[in-house]
Motif scaffolding. Structure first.
Motif, PDB file in Angstrom:
ATOM      1  N   LEU A   1       0.832  -1.205   0.000  1.00  0.00           N
ATOM      2  CA  LEU A   1       0.000   0.000   0.000  1.00  0.00           C
ATOM      3  C   LEU A   1       0.867   1.257   0.000  1.00  0.00           C
ATOM      4  CD1 LEU A   1      -2.824   1.286   0.111  1.00  0.00           C
ATOM      5  CD2 LEU A   1      -2.703   1.163   2.605  1.00  0.00           C
ATOM      6  N   ASP A   2       1.955   1.239   0.761  1.00  0.00           N
ATOM      7  CA  ASP A   2       2.840   2.411   0.798  1.00  0.00           C
ATOM      8  C   ASP A   2       3.443   2.682  -0.578  1.00  0.00           C
ATOM      9  OD1 ASP A   2       2.294   2.747   3.472  1.00  0.00           O
ATOM     10  OD2 ASP A   2       4.201   1.910   4.179  1.00  0.00           O
ATOM     11  N   ASP A   3       3.836   1.612  -1.282  1.00  0.00           N
ATOM     12  CA  ASP A   3       4.399   1.789  -2.620  1.00  0.00           C
ATOM     13  C   ASP A   3       3.347   2.352  -3.579  1.00  0.00           C
ATOM     14  OD1 ASP A   3       6.767   0.746  -1.697  1.00  0.00           O
ATOM     15  OD2 ASP A   3       6.425  -1.258  -2.513  1.00  0.00           O
ATOM     16  N   MET A   4       2.124   1.848  -3.462  1.00  0.00           N
ATOM     17  CA  MET A   4       1.043   2.329  -4.322  1.00  0.00           C
ATOM     18  C   MET A   4       0.775   3.811  -4.071  1.00  0.00           C
ATOM     19  SD  MET A   4      -2.425   3.184  -4.499  1.00  0.00           S
ATOM     20  CE  MET A   4      -3.342   2.370  -3.206  1.00  0.00           C
ATOM     21  N   MET A   5       0.702   4.203  -2.814  1.00  0.00           N
ATOM     22  CA  MET A   5       0.431   5.602  -2.499  1.00  0.00           C
ATOM     23  C   MET A   5       1.617   6.496  -2.847  1.00  0.00           C
ATOM     24  SD  MET A   5      -2.660   5.969  -1.761  1.00  0.00           S
ATOM     25  CE  MET A   5      -2.479   7.728  -1.393  1.00  0.00           C
ATOM     26  N   HIS A   6       2.816   5.956  -2.794  1.00  0.00           N
ATOM     27  CA  HIS A   6       3.991   6.729  -3.221  1.00  0.00           C
ATOM     28  C   HIS A   6       3.849   7.090  -4.703  1.00  0.00           C
ATOM     29  CE1 HIS A   6       8.088   8.208  -3.108  1.00  0.00           C
ATOM     30  NE2 HIS A   6       8.409   7.441  -4.134  1.00  0.00           N
TER      31      HIS A   6
END
Length: 229
Positions: free
Chosen positions: A207-212
């Motif tokens: 999720l963090d990579d997606m939001m990045h």
């Protein structure tokens, strides 16, 4: 005294507003400044357990709130406290149009509108994009290009980004790539496409990579000197 929204412990005011089949339930953060842009976030498939409280929907909601947008997420008909029953996407598109009408009635001076959606919500968001010329940007997370016909995007009227998990077994990455390739043949719009390594349909551990990816795109689009208007 009203608390200012933040990414930690943000107040997310509950709202009820009229939809085509009765009331719709949402969470709405008004804009803190005049003429602020509007954003609306659409949730995944109701029959798969999708609601406005989906973690990806909440993450998208928070990034727009933190950027000062008047931001709405809501439950489609038949979900949570929203009245009505599932209507195979037809009624849900009407719900989205009614929800956008409601936000715009509160912020009629908004100059720009953005739409973001995850999975089924991305489909509805792209359909709404075709009907509402004021929508100038979109974020489609795992748009279900292998399940639904996206040929209605002819031509796609706005630039945006599609974010896809490379290990998604629900929405085939190759189907999204084909959709992106098709849209990129159009003039006057720019389609970004990020594929997140190892990510499944729900971006369970990424999720963090997606939001990045989403935030990098919004930083670029919202900059005063952005090449994409």
């Amino acid at each position: 005294m009203a608390r200012r929204p933040s990414s930690s412990g943000a107040p997310m005011p509950a709202v009820i507003f009229p939809g085509p089949e009765g009331r719709l339930e949402g969470r709405f953060q008004p804009a803190s400044r005049p003429r602020a842009p509007v954003a609306m976030i659409l949730h995944p498939h109701p029959q798969g357990g999708g609601t406005m409280n989906d973690r990806i929907v909440q993450a998208l909601y928070k990034t727009f709130v933190n950027r000062g947008f008047a931001t709405l997420r809501f439950n489609f008909r038949g979900v949570g406290r929203s009245q009505g029953s599932f209507d195979n996407g037809i009624g849900e598109l009407s719900d989205a149009a009614a929800a956008l009408d409601w936000v715009q009635s509160i912020h009629p001076e908004a100059q720009t509108t953005w739409i973001a959606g995850f999975s089924f919500g991305a489909l509805i968001g792209m359909q709404l994009l075709m009907r509402r010329p004021e929508i100038r940007g979109f974020i489609s997370v795992a748009p279900p290009a292998n399940m639904y016909d996206f040929s209605f995007l002819a031509p796609c009227p706005a630039s945006g980004i599609m974010v896809q998990g490379a290990a998604d077994t629900v929405v085939a990455p190759i189907a999204v790539q084909k959709l992106v390739d098709k849209l990129r043949t159009q003039k006057h719009i720019t389609i970004h496409h990020d594929e997140i390594p190892r990510a499944n349909h729900f971006f369970e551990h990424e999720l963090d990579d997606m939001m990045h990816s989403v935030d990098n795109y919004l930083d670029m689009r919202l900059a005063p000197d952005s090449p994409i208007k």
